[in-house]
Design a protein around this motif. Sequence first.
Motif, PDB file in Angstrom:
ATOM      1  N   PHE A   1       0.826  -1.201   0.000  1.00 37.42           N
ATOM      2  CA  PHE A   1       0.000   0.000   0.000  1.00 37.42           C
ATOM      3  C   PHE A   1       0.860   1.250   0.000  1.00 37.42           C
ATOM      4  N   THR A   2       0.439   2.235  -0.777  1.00 33.81           N
ATOM      5  CA  THR A   2       1.043   3.563  -0.691  1.00 33.81           C
ATOM      6  C   THR A   2       0.453   4.241   0.545  1.00 33.81           C
TER       7      THR A   2
ATOM      8  N   PHE B   1      10.432   3.540  -5.537  1.00 36.12           N
ATOM      9  CA  PHE B   1      10.448   4.657  -6.474  1.00 36.12           C
ATOM     10  C   PHE B   1       9.304   4.512  -7.462  1.00 36.12           C
ATOM     11  N   VAL B   2       8.462   5.534  -7.533  1.00 36.61           N
ATOM     12  CA  VAL B   2       7.346   5.573  -8.473  1.00 36.61           C
ATOM     13  C   VAL B   2       7.475   6.878  -9.255  1.00 36.61           C
ATOM     14  N   ASP B   3       7.589   6.764 -10.569  1.00 40.59           N
ATOM     15  CA  ASP B   3       7.758   7.936 -11.433  1.00 40.59           C
ATOM     16  C   ASP B   3       8.892   8.830 -10.954  1.00 40.59           C
ATOM     17  N   GLY B   4       9.993   8.219 -10.557  1.00 47.48           N
ATOM     18  CA  GLY B   4      11.175   8.962 -10.154  1.00 47.48           C
ATOM     19  C   GLY B   4      11.139   9.534  -8.751  1.00 47.48           C
ATOM     20  N   LYS B   5      10.056   9.311  -8.015  1.00 53.80           N
ATOM     21  CA  LYS B   5       9.936   9.834  -6.657  1.00 53.80           C
ATOM     22  C   LYS B   5       9.976   8.684  -5.662  1.00 53.80           C
ATOM     23  N   GLN B   6      10.731   8.891  -4.585  1.00 51.47           N
ATOM     24  CA  GLN B   6      10.809   7.884  -3.539  1.00 51.47           C
ATOM     25  C   GLN B   6       9.597   8.006  -2.637  1.00 51.47           C
TER      26      GLN B   6
END
Length: 198
Positions: free
Chosen positions: A131-132, A178-183
Amino acid sequence: MTSLLRYVLAIIFAVFFVSASAADFSGKVVAVLDGDTIDVLVDKTPIRVRLAGIDAPEKSQPFGSRSKIALSNLVYAKQVLVQDQGPDRYGRRIGFVWVDVHVTAEWMPEGTKIPAYWNGSHWNDWITPQFTAEGIAMVAAVMPDVVFYDKASGRVSVVDDPGEGDVGVFEVKPVDTFVDGKQIPTYEIENWCWELSE
Protein backbone atom coordinates in the motif's frame (compact mmCIF):
# COMPACT_ATOMS: atom_id res chain seq x y z
CA MET A 1 50.37 3.16 -16.93
CA THR A 2 50.57 6.79 -16.01
CA SER A 3 48.51 8.20 -13.18
CA LEU A 4 46.66 10.49 -15.62
CA LEU A 5 45.59 7.48 -17.73
CA ARG A 6 44.44 5.65 -14.58
CA TYR A 7 42.45 8.71 -13.55
CA VAL A 8 40.76 8.95 -16.98
CA LEU A 9 39.94 5.22 -16.96
CA ALA A 10 38.49 5.53 -13.46
CA ILE A 11 36.21 8.35 -14.60
CA ILE A 12 35.09 6.39 -17.68
CA PHE A 13 34.37 3.34 -15.50
CA ALA A 14 32.40 5.46 -13.00
CA VAL A 15 30.29 7.06 -15.75
CA PHE A 16 29.58 3.64 -17.32
CA PHE A 17 28.70 2.11 -13.96
CA VAL A 18 26.29 4.92 -13.06
CA SER A 19 24.60 4.78 -16.47
CA ALA A 20 24.12 1.00 -16.18
CA SER A 21 22.93 1.08 -12.58
CA ALA A 22 19.37 0.30 -11.55
CA ALA A 23 16.64 2.92 -11.13
CA ASP A 24 13.02 1.99 -10.44
CA PHE A 25 10.47 3.18 -12.98
CA SER A 26 6.79 2.85 -13.80
CA GLY A 27 4.71 2.82 -16.95
CA LYS A 28 2.14 0.95 -18.99
CA VAL A 29 2.77 -2.57 -20.29
CA VAL A 30 2.49 -2.35 -24.09
CA ALA A 31 3.73 -5.83 -25.02
CA VAL A 32 4.15 -9.30 -23.52
CA LEU A 33 6.81 -11.17 -25.45
CA ASP A 34 6.69 -14.44 -23.51
CA GLY A 35 6.07 -15.68 -19.97
CA ASP A 36 8.88 -13.65 -18.42
CA THR A 37 9.51 -10.64 -20.70
CA ILE A 38 7.44 -7.48 -21.18
CA ASP A 39 7.78 -4.01 -22.71
CA VAL A 40 6.93 -1.09 -20.42
CA LEU A 41 6.24 2.33 -21.99
CA VAL A 42 8.14 5.04 -20.09
CA ASP A 43 8.15 8.59 -21.48
CA LYS A 44 7.00 7.31 -24.89
CA THR A 45 9.91 4.81 -24.99
CA PRO A 46 9.37 1.05 -24.57
CA ILE A 47 11.75 -0.54 -22.08
CA ARG A 48 12.20 -4.30 -22.30
CA VAL A 49 11.97 -5.94 -18.87
CA ARG A 50 12.89 -9.51 -17.95
CA LEU A 51 11.03 -10.52 -14.77
CA ALA A 52 13.42 -11.10 -11.88
CA GLY A 53 13.21 -14.49 -10.21
CA ILE A 54 11.10 -16.03 -13.00
CA ASP A 55 12.20 -18.52 -15.66
CA ALA A 56 9.18 -19.22 -17.82
CA PRO A 57 9.20 -21.62 -20.79
CA GLU A 58 10.10 -20.12 -24.16
CA LYS A 59 7.24 -19.77 -26.66
CA SER A 60 8.46 -22.84 -28.59
CA GLN A 61 8.68 -25.01 -25.44
CA PRO A 62 5.80 -26.92 -23.81
CA PHE A 63 3.51 -24.52 -21.93
CA GLY A 64 5.28 -21.52 -23.49
CA SER A 65 2.10 -20.08 -24.98
CA ARG A 66 0.16 -20.72 -21.76
CA SER A 67 2.87 -18.92 -19.81
CA LYS A 68 2.63 -15.91 -22.13
CA ILE A 69 -1.18 -15.84 -21.82
CA ALA A 70 -1.00 -16.04 -18.02
CA LEU A 71 1.44 -13.12 -17.85
CA SER A 72 -0.67 -11.14 -20.34
CA ASN A 73 -3.75 -11.61 -18.14
CA LEU A 74 -1.83 -10.18 -15.18
CA VAL A 75 -0.07 -7.17 -16.72
CA TYR A 76 -0.98 -6.33 -20.33
CA ALA A 77 -2.22 -2.71 -20.77
CA LYS A 78 -1.86 -2.11 -17.01
CA GLN A 79 0.23 0.39 -15.09
CA VAL A 80 3.18 -1.32 -13.40
CA LEU A 81 6.01 -0.40 -11.10
CA VAL A 82 9.38 -1.99 -11.96
CA GLN A 83 11.96 -2.40 -9.20
CA ASP A 84 14.96 -2.37 -11.51
CA GLN A 85 17.79 -4.80 -10.72
CA GLY A 86 20.02 -3.68 -13.61
CA PRO A 87 20.63 -4.93 -17.15
CA ASP A 88 21.11 -8.50 -18.33
CA ARG A 89 23.62 -9.54 -21.00
CA TYR A 90 21.06 -8.78 -23.75
CA GLY A 91 20.43 -5.21 -22.58
CA ARG A 92 17.01 -5.93 -21.06
CA ARG A 93 16.27 -4.53 -17.63
CA ILE A 94 15.83 -7.20 -14.97
CA GLY A 95 13.11 -6.20 -12.54
CA PHE A 96 10.49 -7.14 -10.00
CA VAL A 97 7.16 -6.01 -11.46
CA TRP A 98 4.29 -4.69 -9.36
CA VAL A 99 0.83 -4.17 -10.91
CA ASP A 100 -1.24 -1.13 -9.95
CA VAL A 101 -4.44 -2.71 -8.52
CA HIS A 102 -7.35 -2.15 -6.14
CA VAL A 103 -7.93 -4.62 -3.31
CA THR A 104 -10.72 -5.40 -0.90
CA ALA A 105 -11.58 -7.97 1.75
CA GLU A 106 -14.72 -9.76 2.97
CA TRP A 107 -14.63 -7.89 6.26
CA MET A 108 -14.56 -4.44 4.63
CA PRO A 109 -17.70 -2.46 3.74
CA GLU A 110 -19.16 -3.51 0.38
CA GLY A 111 -17.72 -1.55 -2.53
CA THR A 112 -14.49 -0.63 -0.71
CA LYS A 113 -11.54 -0.51 -3.12
CA ILE A 114 -8.09 0.27 -1.73
CA PRO A 115 -5.31 1.27 -4.21
CA ALA A 116 -2.18 -0.87 -3.96
CA TYR A 117 0.67 -2.51 -5.86
CA TRP A 118 0.81 -6.29 -6.26
CA ASN A 119 3.55 -8.53 -7.65
CA GLY A 120 1.48 -11.69 -8.07
CA SER A 121 2.53 -13.22 -4.74
CA HIS A 122 0.07 -15.01 -2.47
CA TRP A 123 -0.28 -16.06 1.15
CA ASN A 124 -2.71 -18.98 1.67
CA ASP A 125 -4.43 -18.13 -1.65
CA TRP A 126 -4.82 -14.44 -0.66
CA ILE A 127 -2.89 -11.69 -2.42
CA THR A 128 -0.11 -9.74 -0.65
CA PRO A 129 -0.40 -6.09 -1.73
CA GLN A 130 1.90 -3.15 -0.99
CA PHE A 131 0.00 0.00 0.00
CA THR A 132 1.04 3.56 -0.69
CA ALA A 133 0.38 6.19 1.99
CA GLU A 134 -2.96 6.91 0.27
CA GLY A 135 -3.94 3.23 0.44
CA ILE A 136 -2.87 2.70 4.03
CA ALA A 137 -4.78 5.86 5.06
CA MET A 138 -7.91 4.37 3.45
CA VAL A 139 -7.42 1.09 5.34
CA ALA A 140 -7.04 3.05 8.59
CA ALA A 141 -10.20 5.07 7.83
CA VAL A 142 -12.23 1.89 7.24
CA MET A 143 -10.77 0.12 10.31
CA PRO A 144 -9.91 2.85 12.86
CA ASP A 145 -9.87 0.42 15.81
CA VAL A 146 -7.38 -1.90 14.10
CA VAL A 147 -5.07 0.16 11.85
CA PHE A 148 -3.50 3.41 13.03
CA TYR A 149 -1.79 5.70 10.50
CA ASP A 150 0.05 8.88 11.49
CA LYS A 151 0.36 10.86 8.27
CA ALA A 152 2.93 13.28 9.71
CA SER A 153 5.42 10.59 10.71
CA GLY A 154 4.34 7.86 8.27
CA ARG A 155 4.03 5.39 11.17
CA VAL A 156 1.55 2.55 10.84
CA SER A 157 0.49 0.34 13.76
CA VAL A 158 -1.83 -2.64 13.55
CA VAL A 159 -3.71 -4.40 16.35
CA ASP A 160 -3.16 -8.14 16.11
CA ASP A 161 -5.76 -10.41 17.71
CA PRO A 162 -5.24 -14.08 16.86
CA GLY A 163 -8.64 -14.85 18.41
CA GLU A 164 -7.22 -16.31 21.59
CA GLY A 165 -7.43 -13.17 23.72
CA ASP A 166 -3.75 -12.33 23.12
CA VAL A 167 -3.99 -8.83 21.69
CA GLY A 168 -0.80 -7.18 20.50
CA VAL A 169 0.22 -4.19 18.44
CA PHE A 170 2.89 -4.31 15.78
CA GLU A 171 4.41 -1.59 13.67
CA VAL A 172 4.38 -1.89 9.88
CA LYS A 173 7.74 -0.67 8.60
CA PRO A 174 7.63 1.23 5.31
CA VAL A 175 9.72 0.11 2.35
CA ASP A 176 11.06 2.92 0.16
CA THR A 177 9.91 2.46 -3.43
CA PHE A 178 10.45 4.66 -6.47
CA VAL A 179 7.35 5.57 -8.47
CA ASP A 180 7.76 7.94 -11.43
CA GLY A 181 11.18 8.96 -10.15
CA LYS A 182 9.94 9.83 -6.66
CA GLN A 183 10.81 7.88 -3.54
CA ILE A 184 7.64 6.92 -1.66
CA PRO A 185 7.00 4.61 1.30
CA THR A 186 4.90 1.48 0.73
CA TYR A 187 3.45 -0.77 3.44
CA GLU A 188 2.54 -4.45 3.61
CA ILE A 189 0.17 -5.71 6.29
CA GLU A 190 1.17 -9.36 6.45
CA ASN A 191 -1.18 -12.32 6.80
CA TRP A 192 -4.40 -10.46 6.00
CA CYS A 193 -6.97 -11.88 3.60
CA TRP A 194 -6.84 -9.44 0.67
CA GLU A 195 -8.38 -10.06 -2.74
CA LEU A 196 -8.42 -8.17 -6.01
CA SER A 197 -11.37 -5.82 -6.43
CA GLU A 198 -13.28 -5.88 -9.71
